[in-house]
Design a protein around this motif. Structure first.
Motif, short mmCIF file in Angstrom:
data_model
loop_
_atom_site.label_atom_id
_atom_site.label_comp_id
_atom_site.label_asym_id
_atom_site.label_seq_id
_atom_site.Cartn_x
_atom_site.Cartn_y
_atom_site.Cartn_z
N THR A 282 13.07 -41.98 46.22
CA THR A 282 13.15 -40.81 45.45
C THR A 282 14.36 -40.15 45.52
N THR A 283 14.86 -39.22 44.67
CA THR A 283 15.88 -38.54 45.00
C THR A 283 15.53 -37.00 45.11
N ASN A 284 16.13 -36.04 45.30
CA ASN A 284 15.70 -34.74 45.25
C ASN A 284 15.02 -34.44 43.79
N LYS A 285 13.60 -34.89 43.83
CA LYS A 285 12.71 -34.65 42.93
C LYS A 285 11.41 -34.13 43.25
N PRO A 286 11.19 -33.49 43.94
CA PRO A 286 9.99 -33.02 44.64
C PRO A 286 8.62 -33.03 43.86
N TYR A 287 8.78 -32.75 42.71
CA TYR A 287 7.67 -32.19 41.89
C TYR A 287 7.19 -33.77 41.34
N ASP A 288 8.02 -34.65 40.90
CA ASP A 288 7.81 -35.95 40.68
C ASP A 288 6.99 -36.62 42.00
N PHE A 289 7.71 -36.71 42.96
CA PHE A 289 7.46 -37.31 44.17
C PHE A 289 5.74 -36.67 44.40
N TYR A 290 5.65 -35.26 44.37
CA TYR A 290 4.55 -34.98 44.51
C TYR A 290 3.27 -35.51 43.85
N ARG A 291 3.57 -35.49 42.36
CA ARG A 291 2.74 -36.04 41.55
C ARG A 291 2.11 -37.53 41.74
N LEU A 292 3.15 -38.22 42.28
CA LEU A 292 2.71 -39.63 42.47
C LEU A 292 2.33 -39.84 43.86
N LEU A 293 2.53 -39.04 44.59
CA LEU A 293 1.85 -39.09 45.88
C LEU A 293 0.47 -38.82 45.82
N LEU A 294 0.07 -37.70 45.20
CA LEU A 294 -1.34 -37.33 44.91
C LEU A 294 -2.12 -38.42 44.42
N GLN A 295 -1.49 -39.27 43.53
CA GLN A 295 -2.13 -40.55 42.87
C GLN A 295 -2.29 -41.73 44.07
#
Length: 783
Positions: A282-295
């Protein structure tokens, strides 16, 4: 310089001051309940009383003051709170820039840019703003041109209190500071487009360089928002994270927050055949990262799979999330090579290579690693899929990787989620491999690593395994290689598996077995061909026959036509095995044999043509595809016209609505853009388009009295048309294509085992994994 100042009345003590300034064009400032002409006298009458209340409240200490300023132009966006710069970023292209402030301290708790000059980003803007606590202060700036594809986010912006936004046209600057459902807005309008101006897409979207500034003074109550779980010592790290960052509602809500330890404990278990770490790049895209992490955390096997984070650059939010979830995190810092695309692709290649090497080194007992980018949506059996296919990499040295994504995984085609395929394709959007993949890594500065891998497959008779029904979807529309147009027209149309399934006949994709399987299929095929435009789609295959079917392709144009006829965007040929493309067309198999490269070309009938070499049919098929894709990207927009009278000009009502649609650009299918601006005059009865070709009528289309077509074309044979606005000025063959595109596809009912990105974005909770997250029961008895 224009300057306006307004005082806004509110109950009790919070009195707000709004200041707006601009240095160019026309300027207007308004808030959500204020209309200048009718309420100015009323507000002035209240001013004296409000000032008395204001002074009383401040003196008693019941309220404190927070002044927020926002300024932006074509190059920079700045947010200043209480005379302190808290945010400064460069402006790259038109779009919406959102900065969310803490309502008491004025600190930045979230920020993101959305290039709404292209499709797909407005829906993400909507979800972004919806994820924050309603008490926050929202600072939103729209750089000119950002209004073009803003429509999907407009209902939420209206709900937040914005009103002046809907009087803004393309090419105009707008900003708002929103608090408690009251939006303080400013706009800098552009002059109306002259009658004789070349109103093409490029002209309308040309940067205007307009700048805008807003300032408000907010008087808020003392005290921080507190939740009952904030006092629990074991959740102090999560509490501190939520105090500094927002936009992560499941973690930070007061009622029943998601606790990472409980999420891991509640994740369904699967049979682990071997430990396979998963690295999130990932790069500095915390909301994308968070969504994937929850999955990943909540899916079956999530608690049994080591998750590693590989971060390019800096991101305090991602680092905080990794700490809360107890994940291993490492960083990669891009070498200084400038800002060229070549340096970006080289950095991506380095990150992928280092991620695999570092993860395998960190877990010396493992032989495989799963690599996944943060801008993806994954199926609920994503990890279980890789567990079932891991042994293939041990048993077949001709396999470079197992991929979760399939390019031709289209909805409604009866794809089997239990079946695997193999072919020449880059491993992408979630894939598993061993160190074999990077032992012969591409030379430095070569370019894209995935194309290097594809080249190695074609030169070395190697393959990648992928599912018949994809296990991942691509959501990013602001990346190095994919913009909003490509996302809307190609990647939004892919379907993924929505259920936990067990794969069947995994050994079929071993090289020897798959060659035998394909040979058996080819011995039973029925030869078909495309004869007329009406055969595009399901009618390409004979009714009542089960197949399989085959078409022998001798040149790129024939392959190109078949793909377009089936509404498949062929960015580049891939997923073929032994030069045979394997397509599942509405429940039946169609094989496209590339000749003379494939060994199956010996079966080609003499004199066979898969597609008549007829220019009119070629043009019609391209038009059919483009009309169909225009439905994916069609959007209304507003543009400034000449005012009818002074009142309309003062009220910013001199707007009309146009539509952004696709153009018929033959060599560049998905990157062309066009505008359709409707006119009120009746259709010219002397205009007869049936007797003319596209190239012949191109000039006349631009002068059509019913509506005008505008295009940005790179070839002469180019036109823009929108089938939803009528086809009266199109040649007969293109009118027929438009009519066909408007009809609903005659497909079998969609399987409940698949979902598309559109369905994911429309889901109420934003989590397509609800098919398995509903099984989770977090234990919050201690909260």
């Amino acid at each position: 310089m224009r300057f306006g100042k307004i005082l806004k009345d509110k109950p009790a003590c919070p009195v707000k001051e709004v200041v707006m300034w601009s240095t160019e064009a026309e300027a207007t400032v308004i808030d959500s309940t204020f209309f200048v002409a009718r309420k100015a006298r009323f507000l002035l009458g209240l001013l004296a009383g409000l000032l008395v209340v204001w002074d009383s409240c401040l003196a008693s200490g019941r309220w404190k003051s927070l002044t927020a300023d926002v300024y932006f132009n074509a190059s920079v966006l700045q947010v200043i709170v209480n005379e302190k710069m808290i945010h400064s970023s460069g402006v790259v292209g038109g779009g919406m820039y959102a900065v969310v402030l803490h309502e008491e301290r004025g600190e930045v708790v979230g920020e993101r840019a959305f290039p709404t000059t292209k499709p797909c980003e407005a829906r993400l803007l909507d979800r972004f703003l919806s994820s924050f606590a309603s008490t926050r202060i929202f600072v939103i700036a729209m750089v000119p041109e950002g209004a073009l594809y803003l429509a999907p986010a407009e209902p939420l912006l209206r709900q937040l209190g914005c009103r002046l936004l809907f009087s803004v046209g393309v090419g105009e600057a707008w900003a708002a500071i929103i608090r408690d459902g009251v939006a303080h807005e400013g706009v800098v309008s552009r002059p109306p487009i002259p009658l004789n101006a070349p109103t093409t897409y490029d002209f309308i979207m040309a940067p205007t360089g307009l700048g805008l500034g807003l300032s408000i003074s907010v008087h808020t109550s003392r005290g921080e928002r507190r939740c009952s779980w904030h006092s629990q010592k074991e959740l102090s790290q999560q509490r501190d994270f939520c105090d500094r960052h927002d936009g992560f509602p499941e973690l930070c809500r007061c009622e029943n927050p998601l606790v990472p330890a409980d999420a891991f404990a509640s994740a369904p278990r699967i049979t682990i055949k071997e430990v396979i770490p998963c690295v999130i790049v990932t790069t500095n895209k915390p909301y994308d990262f968070y969504r994937l992490l929850l999955q990943l955390v909540q899916m079956p096997g999530g608690a049994q799979t080591p998750i590693v984070v590989r971060l390019e650059g800096e991101s305090p939010s991602i680092e905080g999330l990794a700490a809360i979830f107890g994940l291993i995190l490492s960083k990669h810092h891009r070498p200084r090579r400038g800002a060229s695309v070549s340096s970006a692709t080289q950095t991506i290649a380095e990150v992928i290579r280092d991620s695999v090497n570092e993860t395998l080194g960190r877990f010396p007992s493992v032989s495989k690693v799963i690599v996944i980018e943060s801008d993806l949506i994954v199926s609920p059996d994503f990890l279980w899929y890789f567990q079932q296919t891991a042994r293939l990499l041990d048993d077949d040295p001709s396999l470079l990787a197992v991929s979760a994504y399939r390019q031709h995984s289209l909805p409604g085609h009866g794809l089997d989620p239990t079946k695997l395929m193999r072919g020449a394709t880059p491993p992408q959007w979630g894939w598993m491999s061993t160190k074999r993949l990077i032992e012969n890594w591409m030379p430095e500065y070569w370019g894209d690593w995935d194309y290097w891998i594809l080249l190695q497959q074609r030169l070395g008779n190697l393959s990648v395994v992928f599912p018949e029904l994809s296990r991942s979807l691509h959501l990013g529309s602001n990346g190095t290689h994919i913009d909003g147009f490509a996302q809307a027209q190609e990647f939004n149309r892919v379907a993924a598996n929505a259920k936990q399934v067990n794969l069947s006949d995994v050994d079929r994709v071993l090289r020897v077995n798959y060659s035998s399987f394909l040979s058996k299929q080819m011995s039973e095929v029925t030869v078909v061909s495309l004869k007329t435009l009406h055969h595009c789609g399901p009618n390409l295959l004979p009714e009542g026959e089960k197949g399989p079917f085959v078409m022998y392709i001798s040149d790129d144009r024939e392959l190109y036509m078949i793909f377009l006829c089936l509404q498949i965007n062929m960015r580049e040929p891939r997923e073929d095995f032994d030069n045979v493309h394997q397509l599942h067309v509405w429940g039946r198999w169609l094989y496209l044999v590339l000749c003379p490269g494939s060994s199956f070309c010996v079966n080609r009938p003499k004199g066979y043509l898969p597609v008549p070499h007829n220019d009119s049919l070629v043009e019609a098929v391209i038009a059919l595809y483009q009309f169909g894709r225009s439905l994916d990207t069609r959007t209304p927009f507003r543009i400034r016209r000449r005012p009818r009278d002074f009142a309309e000009e003062v009220g910013l009502g001199n707007l009309f609505t146009g539509y952004a649609v696709l153009g018929l650009d033959i060599p560049s299918l998905y990157m062309d853009k066009g505008l359709v601006l409707p006119y009120d005059e009746p259709l010219n009865p002397n205009f007869d388009a049936d007797k003319q070709t596209t190239s012949d009528i191109e000039g006349q289309l631009c002068d059509s009295p019913s509506f005008r077509y505008y295009a940005t074309c790179v070839t002469e044979r180019c036109a823009v048309a929108d089938p939803l606005l009528g086809t009266g000025s199109l040649p007969r063959i293109l009118s027929l294509a438009a009519d066909l595109a408007r009809r609903k596809e005659e497909t079998k009912p969609r399987a409940i085992s698949e979902f598309t990105l559109e369905e994911y974005l429309e889901s109420s909770d934003g989590l397509i994994e609800s098919s398995y997250s509903s099984q989770l029961a977090f234990n919050h008895s201690r909260l």
